[in-house]
Each structure stands twice: as C-alpha cells, then as structure tokens.
Design a protein around this motif. Structure first.
Motif, short mmCIF file in Angstrom:
data_model
loop_
_atom_site.label_atom_id
_atom_site.label_comp_id
_atom_site.label_asym_id
_atom_site.label_seq_id
_atom_site.Cartn_x
_atom_site.Cartn_y
_atom_site.Cartn_z
N ARG A 1 44.29 36.70 45.69
CA ARG A 1 42.83 36.62 45.84
C ARG A 1 42.43 35.74 47.02
O ARG A 1 41.52 36.08 47.78
N GLU A 2 43.09 34.59 47.17
CA GLU A 2 42.73 33.68 48.25
C GLU A 2 43.04 34.28 49.61
O GLU A 2 42.28 34.13 50.57
N MET A 3 44.17 34.96 49.72
CA MET A 3 44.50 35.61 50.99
C MET A 3 43.50 36.72 51.30
O MET A 3 43.09 36.90 52.45
N ALA A 4 43.10 37.46 50.27
CA ALA A 4 42.12 38.52 50.48
C ALA A 4 40.80 37.94 50.98
O ALA A 4 40.17 38.50 51.90
N ARG A 5 40.40 36.80 50.41
CA ARG A 5 39.16 36.16 50.87
C ARG A 5 39.31 35.67 52.31
O ARG A 5 38.37 35.78 53.11
N ALA A 6 40.49 35.14 52.65
CA ALA A 6 40.73 34.64 54.00
C ALA A 6 40.71 35.75 55.04
O ALA A 6 40.35 35.52 56.20
N THR A 7 41.08 36.97 54.64
CA THR A 7 41.08 38.09 55.57
C THR A 7 39.71 38.74 55.72
O THR A 7 39.56 39.72 56.45
N GLY A 8 38.72 38.19 55.01
CA GLY A 8 37.36 38.69 55.18
C GLY A 8 36.89 39.64 54.10
O GLY A 8 35.75 40.13 54.17
N LEU A 9 37.70 39.90 53.09
CA LEU A 9 37.27 40.79 52.01
C LEU A 9 36.24 40.07 51.14
O LEU A 9 36.37 38.89 50.84
N ARG A 10 35.23 40.80 50.74
CA ARG A 10 34.18 40.24 49.90
C ARG A 10 34.61 40.36 48.44
O ARG A 10 34.28 41.33 47.74
N THR A 11 35.32 39.35 47.99
CA THR A 11 35.92 39.41 46.66
C THR A 11 34.87 39.48 45.56
O THR A 11 35.08 40.13 44.52
N PHE A 12 33.72 38.83 45.76
CA PHE A 12 32.66 38.87 44.76
C PHE A 12 32.19 40.30 44.53
O PHE A 12 32.09 40.76 43.38
N TRP A 13 31.92 41.03 45.60
CA TRP A 13 31.43 42.40 45.47
C TRP A 13 32.52 43.35 45.01
O TRP A 13 32.24 44.34 44.32
N LEU A 14 33.77 43.05 45.35
CA LEU A 14 34.87 43.87 44.83
C LEU A 14 35.02 43.66 43.32
O LEU A 14 35.33 44.61 42.59
N ASP A 15 34.79 42.43 42.86
CA ASP A 15 34.80 42.18 41.42
C ASP A 15 33.70 42.98 40.73
O ASP A 15 33.92 43.60 39.68
N ILE A 16 32.50 42.97 41.32
CA ILE A 16 31.39 43.72 40.75
C ILE A 16 31.74 45.21 40.71
O ILE A 16 31.48 45.90 39.71
N ALA A 17 32.32 45.72 41.80
CA ALA A 17 32.69 47.14 41.85
C ALA A 17 33.69 47.47 40.75
O ALA A 17 33.57 48.52 40.08
N LEU A 18 34.67 46.60 40.54
CA LEU A 18 35.66 46.85 39.49
C LEU A 18 35.01 46.78 38.12
O LEU A 18 35.33 47.59 37.23
N TYR A 19 34.09 45.84 37.90
CA TYR A 19 33.37 45.75 36.63
C TYR A 19 32.59 47.05 36.37
O TYR A 19 32.55 47.54 35.24
N VAL A 20 31.98 47.59 37.42
CA VAL A 20 31.22 48.84 37.27
C VAL A 20 32.16 49.98 36.88
O VAL A 20 31.85 50.79 35.98
N LEU A 21 33.32 50.06 37.52
CA LEU A 21 34.27 51.12 37.19
C LEU A 21 34.80 50.98 35.77
O LEU A 21 34.96 51.97 35.05
N VAL A 22 35.08 49.74 35.35
CA VAL A 22 35.50 49.50 33.98
C VAL A 22 34.39 49.91 33.02
O VAL A 22 34.65 50.54 31.97
N THR A 23 33.15 49.58 33.37
CA THR A 23 32.00 49.94 32.54
C THR A 23 31.91 51.46 32.37
O THR A 23 31.73 51.96 31.25
N LEU A 24 32.03 52.20 33.46
CA LEU A 24 31.96 53.65 33.40
C LEU A 24 33.09 54.22 32.56
O LEU A 24 32.90 55.15 31.76
#
Length: 284
Positions: free
Chosen positions: A168-191
């Motif tokens: 997770r930390e490396m992903a954040r360091a490379t510029g990935l928006r981990t917060f929005w990726l978490d939201i996206a995964l929550y949405v997919l789990v919800t569906l």
C-alpha cells in the motif's frame, strides 16, 4: 433426484423460477469469486461482512417502495462505505471501530424499515436467508448486467488493485490514489453482495466472497490462476448446492455455503503444496 431429473425440472415451464435461480446463483458466485480474491488477499473479510450489513437498509427501502433492489442496495452500501472512509481519517479511531459503528447501524436501520412492510416476518426471512421462488425476469437481467459490469471494472483496475494489495505504501508513493481505489473496491464488493442476496441471503453472503477465494489460495501461488479458480469454484458450488437443495428440499443458501465449505476442507487437507498432508510430508 438424479442429475437428469434436475435437468428436466430446469426446462419445465411450470418451474420457471428454477432456471432463473440457477442463473442468479451462478453469476453471483462467479462475481463474488472474482471480487473475493482481493478481499482475501487484503484481509478484508470483516469489511466484506460489514458491507453485507450495510446494503440491507437500501434493499429494505427498495422492497417497501417496490423499487430496484440492486440500485437500493448499491446506494446504501456506497454511502456507508464513503462515511467509513471519511471518518476513518481521524487517527483517534481505527478503521475497524468506525466500520463497527456504521455498518451495524445500517443493518439496524434496515430492520426498522422492513418492519414497516406488510408481511414483515416473511420479508425479513427472505432477505436474511435468501429465496429461490418468485424471482422476476427483470432481476435476472439486472444481475447478469451488473455482474458483467463488475468484472469489467475489475479488468480495468486490476493492476491498481494488485499494487495496493501487495504494498500500500509503495502504491501511494508511486502516485496511486489509494483512497479512491479503496472506495472503488468497496463499491465492487457492494455490488457483488447485492446481486447475491436473493439466492443466498444477507447473512450467508460473506461465504461467497471469502470461501472460494480462500480455497483457491490454498491451491495456487499465482494471482492470475487464483482469480480464475475462485469464480470457477464458486460457480460450480452454486450449481451443486442448488441441485442438492432442490433434490432434498433444503435451504438453498445454506446448502451452497456447505458445498463451498466442503470444497475448502478438501483443499485444506489435500492441496498439493499448502494442504495438511503436503505440510506433514515436507516436515518429515
């Protein structure tokens, strides 16, 4: 009942609900198997259970007003997931504490809402434990289209999800928006949860998310193979579970979960590299 008799019942026009239930159960199991891979790898089983509770008020409202269950559950799950993500920014509270507050509250709200509907006891039992009768044709189309949408989203975001899952930390360091990726995964789990509720129920739906992926995790070390194996195991277990429940007049949701659990136990013992027998042999 033999498999041939089961096939005859599937094409019997007087039992039109049976093939619809089979389609929904298999599609839901496949989608949950795909999404569940990330849930297992990230140790998100508690979040999966919490999302199953969170969608309940949306399902209840949609049921009471005769609306779309998928839309109602999705809105409730996404709103609750965003609230958790926002409140979890306060470092005084850990994320699991915030989840415990909001998702259980959402479930309680759903019970209050559904209690206002006529036939309260029957409606509540249908949501909690699933039902294969009375599934309208439109629900089949909604489940299939939603399932295809979830799988497409996974394909588009797979690299990002893997990066966040592995480091997770490396992903954040490379510029990935981990917060929005978490939201996206929550949405997919919800569906995935919402499309599974009708056949397996709100209480047991976590098994579709976790058990096939956990079984696949025992059978392979490769992520790509795991993402194919988990939905395959889920879909096959849904088919076998529906067959057994129809043959012996058993609850369909509980039967599917028991089939999934049996497959997990077999893998736990006999998996070629990570099974109990293999571990004992390598230790000697």
């Amino acid at each position: 009942m033999s498999p041939v008799d089961f096939l005859h019942d599937l094409v019997n026009p007087d039992l039109s609900f049976l093939p619809k239930a089979l389609v929904i159960a298999v599609v839901a199991a496949i989608v949950c198997g795909v999404v569940g891979t990330y849930v297992v790898l990230r140790g998100m089983a508690f979040i999966g259970d919490a999302v199953a509770h969170a969608v309940f008020p949306g399902l209840a409202v949609a049921f009471v007003v005769s609306g779309n269950l998928v839309l109602g559950g999705t809105v409730a799950g996404v709103v609750t997931a965003i609230l958790v993500a926002v409140f979890a920014q306060n470092r005084r509270l850990k994320e699991d504490s915030v989840i415990g507050v909001f998702f259980v509250s959402a479930f309680a709200l759903g019970i209050v809402v559904i209690s206002r509907a006529p036939g309260y006891a029957g409606s509540l039992q249908q949501f909690l434990f699933g039902s294969i009768t009375g599934i309208p044709d439109r629900d089949v189309y909604v489940v299939v289209l939603t399932g295809l949408g979830v799988i497409l989203a996974v394909l588009l975001l797979h690299k990002e999800f893997v990066a966040v899952t592995l480091d997770r930390e490396m992903a954040r360091a490379t510029g990935l928006r981990t917060f929005w990726l978490d939201i996206a995964l929550y949405v997919l789990v919800t569906l995935a949860v919402v499309i599974s509720v009708q056949t397996i129920g709100n209480i047991l739906v976590l098994a579709l998310l976790v058990t096939p992926a956990a079984t696949a995790r025992l059978l392979t070390d490769r992520l790509g193979v795991m993402m194919v194996l988990a939905p395959a195991l889920g879909g096959l277990s849904a088919l076998i579970g529906l067959y057994l429940s129809w043959s012996w007049d058993l609850p369909v949701g509980g039967t599917i979960v028991l089939v999934l659990t049996a497959a997990f136990l077999v893998a736990w013992v006999f998996a070629p590299r990570h099974g109990l027998i293999a571990a004992r042999l390598s230790a000697t």
